[in-house]
Design a protein around this motif. Structure first.
Motif: not given
Length: 524
Positions: A242, A247-248, A268, A270-272, A289, A291-292, A314, A318
């Motif tokens: 991070t 940010n990742r 992005d 996100s926190s994962g 990622g 959780g992605d 995509r 997740p």
């Protein structure tokens, strides 16, 4: 001032991800609920192992790779740990040996039977006792057999030599006490002579594991590192983490200078955790990622801009964890260059995702399948511990090809190089001149080559008839599978016809050479 084109040429520019159909997934798998940041999945060409939820200790499942569909709720487990299983890794040189580590501060080595599991396995082949707190990471050495690294919450890295008959090991070969906090990630370079680690103190360390010293250390404040990865033989490291604004981020480092990263890129907010995977054959980097539902992939180049974005797979589902198939287990007839196994706990599903290069031809594509790491070790455990370094033994993915050795760092004289000239007493009483003896030796060499090819052909036939993979593969269920099997059979028939034609030509050549030798010697 040099001009750089806006679009760069690449054979992997149009790589796309293809998720497997529901009947090719592993359904009803009770995936672990642990919040530990790890893959929780390990794959080889025979089995897929998944850490599962289990009451009264830790357990994981080992499922044959072709046994897709719904899983029996009473399917046998590997359940010898007293705490939650945190990491599992297959032995890279034995597809039937797996290592696991747990919150009970132990590392266990398990032998998996070649047939289907019929009951729970509770007794490991070996148990490694050395850590005082839970063990979060394990890594097999990439080129030496039976060398295992383990990292625990006691801030220690332990090196184990499993080349012993003892069932319980309490004394590791070496203990590395070089960190001041929990180790989050470990990665080896190509020959296993260097180890890179990411620590919770936000530092990246480059370590000589046999000497037990830190060669370089990066303490870059604007990049909080979580995972680190060697990029093959390019002399670079990649880290995920991070930024200062949470940010990742991914960062690229020069292996010889960790003071400042070569480049940083924010992805992005996100926190994962970001898990990086690198394919040294295609120089492609995959970012997954936690959780992605997406998988980003890039192409690495040795010069600026170093990192070239290709595409993004995509999915609305997740992933909690991820597993990858070794190159030797890919479907080369479908131009598959990488395969993920996504753990989707919301659906209790393990979904394979194949990365495919779009090609019209069904034949083997040599340009996207260079020589890759095989399943044979380049060194013994003792050789590596005594300071020898060798790159991995390479194999071709072409059907029917054999292993090819990589160039070792320390070359030793081979016994077969010491040859002596034949004596005259063995050549028809010494009456044959040198030219005829040379002709005889050429004929003998041709015979030996023919015998080797016949022996290889018999072994290949035995492999096709009695091999483990044949019995494990189910019959084709769809028209596409039937067509793929048909194309593979046609390719095999073509290859065998070429071998038979080469053998017939060699037989004719040997007959002519024998007649000429007999005429010259006056025996016919």
């Amino acid at each position: 001032m040099s001009w750089h084109p806006l679009y760069r040429s690449s054979k992997f520019r149009h790589v796309y991800g293809k998720a497997a159909n529901k009947d090719k997934c592993y359904d009803c798998v009770p995936i672990t609920l642990s919040v530990h940041d790890n893959h929780f999945c390990a794959v080889n060409p025979h089995f897929i192992a998944v850490v599962t939820e289990c009451a009264g200790g830790g357990a994981f499942l080992v499922i044959p790779i072709h046994q897709t569909g719904k899983l029996d709720p009473h399917y046998p487990k590997i359940c010898g740990h007293k705490g939650n299983v945190l990491d599992i890794k297959w032995n890279p040189f034995n597809d039937f040996v797996i290592a696991s580590c747990s919150e009970d501060a132990t590392v266990k080595i398990w032998d998996i039977p070649k047939h289907f599991l019929t009951r729970n396995i509770t007794s490991p082949n070996k148990e490694l006792l050395g850590h005082t707190r839970r063990v979060g990471l394990i890594e097999w050495h990439p080129t030496a057999s039976n060398i295992l690294f383990s990292s625990g919450y006691d801030y220690k890295i332990m090196i184990w030599n499993l080349d012993t008959e003892k069932a319980v090991l309490s004394n590791p070969v070496k203990i590395l006490e070089l960190h001041k906090d929990v180790i989050l990630s470990m990665s080896f370079n190509t020959d296993g002579s260097l180890l890179a680690t990411a620590c919770r103190d936000r530092n990246i360390r480059l370590i000589d594991p046999r000497a037990g010293v830190v060669l370089q250390e990066a303490s870059y404040k604007s990049h909080r590192v979580n995972k680190v990865l060697f990029l093959g033989s390019m002399g670079k490291l990649l880290s995920t983490g991070t930024s200062r604004w949470n940010n990742r981020q991914i960062a690229l480092w020069d292996q010889n200078d960790l003071s400042v990263p070569l480049m940083e890129e924010d992805l992005d907010g996100s926190s994962g955790i970001l898990f990086p995977f690198y394919d040294s054959d295609t120089h492609m980097l995959y970012i997954v990622g936690k959780g992605d539902g997406n998988i980003r992939y890039y192409e690495i180049s040795p010069e600026k801009p170093y990192l070239n974005y290709l595409m993004e797979y995509r999915s609305p589902l997740p992933q909690k964890g991820i597993g990858i198939m070794p190159k030797r287990g890919l479907e080369v007839s479908a131009c598959e260059i990488f395969r993920f196994y996504k753990l989707i706990p919301t659906k209790s599903l393990v979904q394979p995702v194949s990365m495919i290069v779009p090609r019209r031809s069904e034949s083997y594509q040599e340009d996207i399948y260079p020589l890759t790491t095989g399943a044979q070790p380049a060194l013994t455990a003792q050789e590596w511990l005594h300071g020898v370094n060798k790159g991995p033994l390479l194999v071709s993915l072409r059907p029917g090809s054999g292993a090819v050795n990589s160039l070792p760092q320390f070359l030793e004289p081979e016994p077969f190089l010491k040859t002596t000239a034949p004596s005259h007493s063995q050549d028809w009483g010494g009456r044959i001149p040198l030219e005829k003896r040379q002709k005889q030796s050429e004929v003998q060499d041709s015979r030996n080559q023919l015998n080797v090819e016949e022996t290889w052909l018999k072994k290949e036939q035995m492999r096709l008839s009695n091999g483990f993979d044949i019995f494990e593969c189910p019959p084709p269920k769809t028209e596409n599978e039937l067509l793929q099997m048909f194309y593979r059979q046609q390719e095999e028939i073509r290859r065998l016809r070429e071998l038979v034609n080469q053998r017939d030509i060699q037989i004719k050549q040997l007959d002519l050479e024998l007649k000429n030798i007999c005429k010259d010697a006056g025996m016919c």
